[in-house]
Design a protein around this motif. Sequence first.
Motif, PDB file in Angstrom:
ATOM      1  N   UNK A  20     -62.855  71.775  16.718  1.00  0.00           N
ATOM      2  CA  UNK A  20     -62.414  70.631  15.917  1.00  0.00           C
ATOM      3  C   UNK A  20     -62.591  70.891  14.428  1.00  0.00           C
ATOM      4  N   UNK A  21     -63.706  71.480  14.044  1.00  0.00           N
ATOM      5  CA  UNK A  21     -63.943  71.795  12.627  1.00  0.00           C
ATOM      6  C   UNK A  21     -62.884  72.772  12.117  1.00  0.00           C
ATOM      7  N   UNK A  22     -62.636  73.813  12.881  1.00  0.00           N
ATOM      8  CA  UNK A  22     -61.667  74.830  12.450  1.00  0.00           C
ATOM      9  C   UNK A  22     -60.256  74.260  12.352  1.00  0.00           C
ATOM     10  N   UNK A  23     -59.942  73.296  13.196  1.00  0.00           N
ATOM     11  CA  UNK A  23     -58.615  72.685  13.157  1.00  0.00           C
ATOM     12  C   UNK A  23     -58.510  71.549  12.147  1.00  0.00           C
ATOM     13  N   UNK A  24     -59.623  71.082  11.635  1.00  0.00           N
ATOM     14  CA  UNK A  24     -59.625  69.967  10.691  1.00  0.00           C
ATOM     15  C   UNK A  24     -59.285  70.395   9.273  1.00  0.00           C
ATOM     16  N   UNK A  25     -59.190  71.681   9.038  1.00  0.00           N
ATOM     17  CA  UNK A  25     -58.898  72.179   7.703  1.00  0.00           C
ATOM     18  C   UNK A  25     -58.038  73.428   7.789  1.00  0.00           C
ATOM     19  N   UNK A  26     -57.268  73.656   6.751  1.00  0.00           N
ATOM     20  CA  UNK A  26     -56.443  74.857   6.673  1.00  0.00           C
ATOM     21  C   UNK A  26     -57.167  75.877   5.810  1.00  0.00           C
ATOM     22  N   UNK A  35     -66.194  76.986   6.339  1.00  0.00           N
ATOM     23  CA  UNK A  35     -64.755  76.737   6.193  1.00  0.00           C
ATOM     24  C   UNK A  35     -64.545  75.456   5.380  1.00  0.00           C
ATOM     25  N   UNK A  36     -63.674  75.531   4.364  1.00  0.00           N
ATOM     26  CA  UNK A  36     -63.563  74.389   3.461  1.00  0.00           C
ATOM     27  C   UNK A  36     -62.209  74.318   2.762  1.00  0.00           C
ATOM     28  N   UNK A  37     -61.143  74.563   3.495  1.00  0.00           N
ATOM     29  CA  UNK A  37     -59.808  74.496   2.912  1.00  0.00           C
ATOM     30  C   UNK A  37     -59.293  73.068   2.845  1.00  0.00           C
ATOM     31  N   UNK A  38     -58.007  72.921   2.514  1.00  0.00           N
ATOM     32  CA  UNK A  38     -57.402  71.587   2.478  1.00  0.00           C
ATOM     33  C   UNK A  38     -57.475  70.929   3.860  1.00  0.00           C
ATOM     34  N   UNK A  39     -57.666  69.609   3.887  1.00  0.00           N
ATOM     35  CA  UNK A  39     -57.810  68.922   5.174  1.00  0.00           C
ATOM     36  C   UNK A  39     -56.497  68.848   5.955  1.00  0.00           C
ATOM     37  N   UNK A  90     -71.938  68.602  14.012  1.00  0.00           N
ATOM     38  CA  UNK A  90     -71.461  67.217  13.991  1.00  0.00           C
ATOM     39  C   UNK A  90     -71.286  66.716  12.569  1.00  0.00           C
ATOM     40  N   UNK A  91     -72.269  66.991  11.732  1.00  0.00           N
ATOM     41  CA  UNK A  91     -72.165  66.574  10.331  1.00  0.00           C
ATOM     42  C   UNK A  91     -71.051  67.333   9.600  1.00  0.00           C
ATOM     43  N   UNK A  92     -70.857  68.594   9.949  1.00  0.00           N
ATOM     44  CA  UNK A  92     -69.776  69.362   9.316  1.00  0.00           C
ATOM     45  C   UNK A  92     -68.413  68.779   9.700  1.00  0.00           C
ATOM     46  N   UNK A  93     -68.247  68.389  10.956  1.00  0.00           N
ATOM     47  CA  UNK A  93     -66.992  67.771  11.374  1.00  0.00           C
ATOM     48  C   UNK A  93     -66.799  66.428  10.658  1.00  0.00           C
ATOM     49  N   UNK A  94     -67.844  65.648  10.534  1.00  0.00           N
ATOM     50  CA  UNK A  94     -67.746  64.390   9.804  1.00  0.00           C
ATOM     51  C   UNK A  94     -67.342  64.625   8.352  1.00  0.00           C
ATOM     52  N   UNK A  95     -67.867  65.675   7.768  1.00  0.00           N
ATOM     53  CA  UNK A  95     -67.496  66.034   6.393  1.00  0.00           C
ATOM     54  C   UNK A  95     -66.004  66.299   6.304  1.00  0.00           C
ATOM     55  N   UNK A  96     -65.486  67.066   7.253  1.00  0.00           N
ATOM     56  CA  UNK A  96     -64.065  67.411   7.234  1.00  0.00           C
ATOM     57  C   UNK A  96     -63.193  66.180   7.519  1.00  0.00           C
ATOM     58  N   UNK A  97     -63.669  65.294   8.357  1.00  0.00           N
ATOM     59  CA  UNK A  97     -62.922  64.067   8.651  1.00  0.00           C
ATOM     60  C   UNK A  97     -62.825  63.189   7.402  1.00  0.00           C
ATOM     61  N   UNK A  98     -63.881  63.149   6.595  1.00  0.00           N
ATOM     62  CA  UNK A  98     -63.913  62.303   5.393  1.00  0.00           C
ATOM     63  C   UNK A  98     -63.284  62.970   4.174  1.00  0.00           C
TER      64      UNK A  98
END
Length: 145
Positions: A20-26, A35-39, A90-98
Amino acid sequence: QGLAHTASCYVSLKETLTTLILNATFDEDPHPMSRDGPPNRLLQKLLRELQAIDTLMRMIQLPFAKGVAVRWMGSGDERFKQLVDLMGLGYRLLKQIAKDDHRNALALHQYVGVIRDHLGKGMSCTITLKEIYMGKRNLLSRIKP
């Protein structure tokens, strides 16, 4: 009992959160924690509609409701390593969601008290807290001391 349950589902939960984290960002970075690309706006919307924020926060809070003390998480005790890893994901995914999403940040804002309690415990929640407020002045004005 809670730690045994964590061990039994650790691999599948870690794989799911990582995907989910890897798919939440490009981005080209294959590591979920850096990983921290565009959402991915479509996934952000989908996760919001599926109430993933509430589900993730329940997952994060569950061990503490079952008797694990927050202070134990930052102790370096190996018994809690898998739990700390899952909390970090979990917190990393929440970061990407926000990330760059006002509605998701607003939904996550209600959990700021819980997230603050986890600061400094090795659960990687600082970046999530930062992402809630990044570029969102109206949410900053809601912070209570």
